[in-house]
Design an enzyme around this catalytic site. Structure first.
Site, mmCIF file in Angstrom:
data_model
loop_
_atom_site.group_PDB
_atom_site.id
_atom_site.type_symbol
_atom_site.label_atom_id
_atom_site.label_comp_id
_atom_site.label_asym_id
_atom_site.label_seq_id
_atom_site.Cartn_x
_atom_site.Cartn_y
_atom_site.Cartn_z
ATOM 1 N N HIS A 22 0.835 -1.198 0.000
ATOM 2 C CA HIS A 22 0.000 0.000 0.000
ATOM 3 C C HIS A 22 0.872 1.253 0.000
ATOM 4 C CE1 HIS A 22 -2.720 2.871 2.393
ATOM 5 N NE2 HIS A 22 -3.032 2.948 1.114
ATOM 6 N N ASP A 30 6.478 6.003 -21.240
ATOM 7 C CA ASP A 30 6.370 5.939 -22.694
ATOM 8 C C ASP A 30 7.727 5.615 -23.310
ATOM 9 O OD1 ASP A 30 7.853 8.380 -22.986
ATOM 10 O OD2 ASP A 30 6.014 9.567 -22.983
ATOM 11 N N ASP A 64 -4.854 3.810 -4.678
ATOM 12 C CA ASP A 64 -4.936 4.252 -3.290
ATOM 13 C C ASP A 64 -6.097 5.225 -3.106
ATOM 14 O OD1 ASP A 64 -4.467 5.027 -0.669
ATOM 15 O OD2 ASP A 64 -2.310 5.247 -0.961
ATOM 16 N N MET A 74 2.836 13.375 -16.235
ATOM 17 C CA MET A 74 3.891 14.316 -16.588
ATOM 18 C C MET A 74 3.272 15.466 -17.370
ATOM 19 S SD MET A 74 7.266 13.944 -18.978
ATOM 20 C CE MET A 74 8.206 12.889 -17.921
ATOM 21 N N TYR A 111 10.448 13.156 -13.234
ATOM 22 C CA TYR A 111 11.650 12.303 -13.267
ATOM 23 C C TYR A 111 12.126 11.982 -11.858
ATOM 24 C CZ TYR A 111 12.433 13.162 -18.313
ATOM 25 O OH TYR A 111 12.329 13.224 -19.674
ATOM 26 N N ASN A 131 3.444 9.456 -19.829
ATOM 27 C CA ASN A 131 3.965 8.866 -18.596
ATOM 28 C C ASN A 131 2.964 9.049 -17.460
ATOM 29 O OD1 ASN A 131 6.629 8.324 -19.790
ATOM 30 N ND2 ASN A 131 6.716 10.552 -19.883
#
Length: 141
Positions: A22, A30, A64, A74, A111, A131
């Protein structure tokens, strides 16, 4: 072989999903994302696109519900309007009976966050800014 698991979900990915607890996060990266240099746990799913993988993962793993943003994307720059793949992601997540509430992270912030994720899944997704980070929820069934 197993029943009810999408063919794009590899044994390595099933293992990673089973290991995650959890609050752990997984990145679906990508084809342009520097996946190998950002993680110690890399799952390669070359030849697969992110929407199908996202559906397969959400069939096995809940998001979650204890956090405001179980999904992070992103952010794009001014050179790209809102990526159409985000609409696809929203539809997939909503189909899994979740509320789609995404956090939008600037590229370099994304990132850095990816470096602390439990694993990164490298895909062959060609869409720009495709992403996505998923935060694992609690399995209650």
């Amino acid at each position: 072989m197993l029943k009810n698991i999408k063919s794009c979900i590899s044994p390595d990915l099933v293992k990673i999903l089973m290991e995650m607890g959890h609050g752990d996060e997984i990145v679906l990266a990508d084809g342009n994302f520097p996946a190998a240099s950002h993680t110690k746990r890399l799952v390669r799913l070359d030849g697969n696109e992110t929407p199908e993988i996202l559906e397969g993962i959400l069939h096995l793993m809940p998001l979650d519900t204890y956090v405001e943003y179980p999904v992070s994307l992103m952010m794009h720059g001014v050179e790209v309007s809102r990526p159409s793949i985000w609409q696809v992601y929203e539809e997939i997540v909503r189909n899994e009976e979740n509320h789609f509430k995404a956090q939008y992270l600037e590229r370099f912030d994304f990132y850095e966050r990816a470096k602390s994720a439990y694993a990164i899944v490298a895909t062959s997704e060609k869409a720009l800014y495709a992403n996505i980070i998923l935060k694992k929820g609690v399995v209650t069934e």
